[in-house]
Every structure is written in structure tokens, then in C-alpha cells.
Design a protein around this motif. Structure first.
Motif, mmCIF file in Angstrom:
data_model
loop_
_atom_site.group_PDB
_atom_site.id
_atom_site.type_symbol
_atom_site.label_atom_id
_atom_site.label_comp_id
_atom_site.label_asym_id
_atom_site.label_seq_id
_atom_site.Cartn_x
_atom_site.Cartn_y
_atom_site.Cartn_z
ATOM 1 N N VAL A 85 0.848 -1.192 0.000
ATOM 2 C CA VAL A 85 0.000 0.000 0.000
ATOM 3 C C VAL A 85 0.886 1.245 0.000
ATOM 4 O O VAL A 85 1.910 1.301 0.688
ATOM 5 N N TYR A 86 0.472 2.247 -0.760
ATOM 6 C CA TYR A 86 1.183 3.516 -0.853
ATOM 7 C C TYR A 86 0.256 4.642 -0.398
ATOM 8 O O TYR A 86 -0.935 4.641 -0.713
ATOM 9 N N HIS A 87 0.820 5.608 0.320
ATOM 10 C CA HIS A 87 0.021 6.718 0.843
ATOM 11 C C HIS A 87 0.737 8.043 0.601
ATOM 12 O O HIS A 87 1.866 8.238 1.051
ATOM 13 N N TRP A 88 0.064 8.910 -0.137
ATOM 14 C CA TRP A 88 0.510 10.288 -0.281
ATOM 15 C C TRP A 88 -0.502 11.157 0.466
ATOM 16 O O TRP A 88 -1.619 11.370 -0.012
ATOM 17 N N PRO A 89 -0.162 11.642 1.668
ATOM 18 C CA PRO A 89 -1.138 12.324 2.530
ATOM 19 C C PRO A 89 -1.638 13.642 1.948
ATOM 20 O O PRO A 89 -0.917 14.352 1.235
ATOM 21 N N GLY A 90 -2.882 13.952 2.256
ATOM 22 C CA GLY A 90 -3.501 15.214 1.882
ATOM 23 C C GLY A 90 -4.667 15.502 2.798
ATOM 24 O O GLY A 90 -5.128 14.613 3.530
ATOM 25 N N LYS A 91 -5.147 16.732 2.780
ATOM 26 C CA LYS A 91 -6.198 17.154 3.708
ATOM 27 C C LYS A 91 -7.609 17.005 3.145
ATOM 28 O O LYS A 91 -8.579 17.093 3.893
ATOM 29 N N LYS A 92 -7.722 16.785 1.838
ATOM 30 C CA LYS A 92 -9.060 16.633 1.248
ATOM 31 C C LYS A 92 -9.491 15.164 1.296
ATOM 32 O O LYS A 92 -8.882 14.340 1.974
ATOM 33 N N GLU A 93 -10.540 14.847 0.563
ATOM 34 C CA GLU A 93 -11.092 13.497 0.589
ATOM 35 C C GLU A 93 -10.062 12.452 0.158
ATOM 36 O O GLU A 93 -9.110 12.744 -0.565
#
Length: 272
Positions: free
Chosen positions: A62-70
Motif C-alpha cells: 500500500v502507498y500513501h501520499w497524505p492530503g487534507k481533502k477526501e
């Protein structure tokens, strides 16, 4: 020549045991031969936060690029991996979306050697229950798997679904498979019976146009008229059955559809 050799072997095997021929045909059909991460791809993938999660007997990267939207879940196609989303990820990051992607079983860094529709749908559902995405974006076979999974689970948290160059009818995929290998009608019939015995449904049941017939979720369907891998009419049929969908047809962009204008259309749809 190798494919035709497989077909000849299946024809001979069916003379002695149709069940064994069907099982072998399914094994060949679902074996993943490409899609591992190449060294140049690793550089981009290392920009994400990474972890493994378990789904059935598989370990999914699993890969995660964080952000504040949905949260947006990205689902790649057959013999690909998360790297295929690099251009869309950059566009989604401009709008600060929270981005989750993963490598399917047998692909990228995930474990396994096979992939089929039910297995992929189970993996997608595992990601959905873990990360609660608002939106799904899927390419090619991933699009069919996403629609199948929504048909089975109807996840309340999913608001919008995007499919790109996706096939629709399993019977068409199977007919293409038969043509490539050249196996006979006895093997084909045995394969169809094997699907019923293993999955409890006939080949005709696995149809994206059928999956979306009762869907009330918002959909965006993109497909190129000259797509050589997934037939254009597949998305036409899905759009005809999906009441709350928008269909964008292109010409000359190919099957992958990485182009900036495609990514802009996707982000425009998600933000609307």
C-alpha cells in the motif's frame, strides 16, 4: 507460438480429462507474468509512505501520499502497478487529496502469482474497509474489479467512481483468450463449467454493464475509440446502464490514457 502450444496442450488434455483441462486453462489465464516494480519506477514509489496489509493469503503493498481533502483510492490494471498513476497522483496532490494506492496480488511488491476478478475485488474491499475512501479511480481490469466489488458490497462511503479504458463483459474476454490460444469448444465449455463450480455463477454473470444497472453513485467513464486492448463498446454499454454516469470518449490517446487532459477531467469530476 507459445500461446498456440498452450492451446494444443489443452485440447489434448481435454480428451483425457475436461476438468483438468479447464483447471489448467484457468491457471494460465490468471497467471501474472509482468507488472513487477522496475528500478526507475522505484524512485517515484519511494516518495510515498508505504506499508503492507494482509488480504486473504496475500500481502498487499500500500502507498500513501497524505492530503487534507477526501481520500481517493487508485486501482491499476492487469500486469501493471501503482507507478502507472504517477501523473494523476501529481495532479491530485495539487488539490491536496489524500491518496491511497496499492499493488494488486501478483503485481508490484505484493505477494502472489495470480489475479482474477473475485480476488481483485476482495483486495479492493480490504483497502476500502481500511482507508474509507470517498472516491475510486480505476484503470482497465481494475475498473471492472471496482464495479464488481461495488455490486457486491455497495459501500456507503463511496461517492464517486472513475473507470478508464475498462472492459465490461467476461464472455468477451474469454472469447479473446480462446482465440489467442486456439483451444477448442470442448475446453471452452469445460472452462465455463469450472467458473460455475468455483465461483457459483456463470460467465455471463460477470458483466460491468450488469454490475452498474442499479447503481445510484456518480460515475465518470473514459475510453478511447481506438483502444486496442479493451473494446470501446464496453464503456458505451456500461454508460447506457449507469444512470448517474458521464461518458467521455477520446480518439488517439490509447489504452493507458496518462495524458494531462485526462487527469484534468478526473480531478474536475472529483471536485465538482
Amino acid at each position: 507460438m507459445l500461446y498456440k502450444a498452450y492451446g494444443s496442450y489443452l485440447n489434448i488434455l481435454a480428451i483425457f480429462s475436461k476438468k483438468k483441462a479447464a483447471k489448467k486453462a484457468f491457471e494460465i489465464f490468471t497467471t501474472v507474468r509482468k507488472g513487477q516494480v522496475l528500478p526507475p519506477q522505484k524512485v517515484f514509489l519511494d516518495t510515498a509512505r508505504k506499508r503492507f496489509i494482509n488480504s486473504s493469503k496475500y500481502r498487499l503493498q500500500v502507498y500513501h501520499w497524505p492530503g487534507k481533502k477526501e481520500t481517493v483510492l487508485l486501482v491499476h490494471g492487469w500486469e501493471s502497478n501503482t507507478f502507472r498513476w504517477r501523473n494523476l497522483i501529481a495532479k491530485l496532490q495539487e488539490f491536496d487529496y489524500n491518496i491511497i494506492a496499492f499493488d494488486a496480488p501478483g503485481h508490484g511488491y505484493s505477494s502472489g502469482k495470480e489475479l482474477h476478478l473475485t480476488l481483485y475485488a476482495d483486495s479492493i474491499q480490504r483497502l476500502i474497509t481500511t482507508y474509507n475512501p470517498h472516491h475510486l479511480v480505476a484503470h482497465s481490469f481494475g475498473g471492472m474489479a471496482v464495479l464488481f466489488n461495488e455490486f457486491r458490497n455497495n459501500n456507503d462511503g463511496i461517492e464517486k467512481i472513475v473507470t478508464i479504458g475498462s472492459p465490461s463483459e467476461f464472455h468477451e474476454i474469454l472469447a479473446h483468450y480462446q482465440k489467442i490460444l486456439g483451444f477448442n469448444r470442448h475446453v471452452l465449455k469445460a472452462f465455463e463449467n469450472y467458473i460455475i463450480e468455483r465461483f457459483g455463477s456463470p460467465v455471463a454473470h460477470f458483466s460491468s454493464s450488469r454490475f452498474v444497472a442499479g447503481s445510484t453513485k456518480k460515475g465518470l467513464i473514459l475510453h478511447d475509440e481506438l483502444d486496442m486492448l479493451a473494446p470501446f463498446h464496453a464503456s458505451e454499454n456500461v454508460h447506457a446502464q449507469w444512470k448517474n454516469s458521464t461518458f467521455i470518449r477520446t480518439r488517439g490517446l490509447g489504452h493507458s490514457m496518462h495524458q494531462p487532459q485526462i487527469n484534468e477531467k478526473i480531478v474536475e469530476f472529483l471536485t465538482s
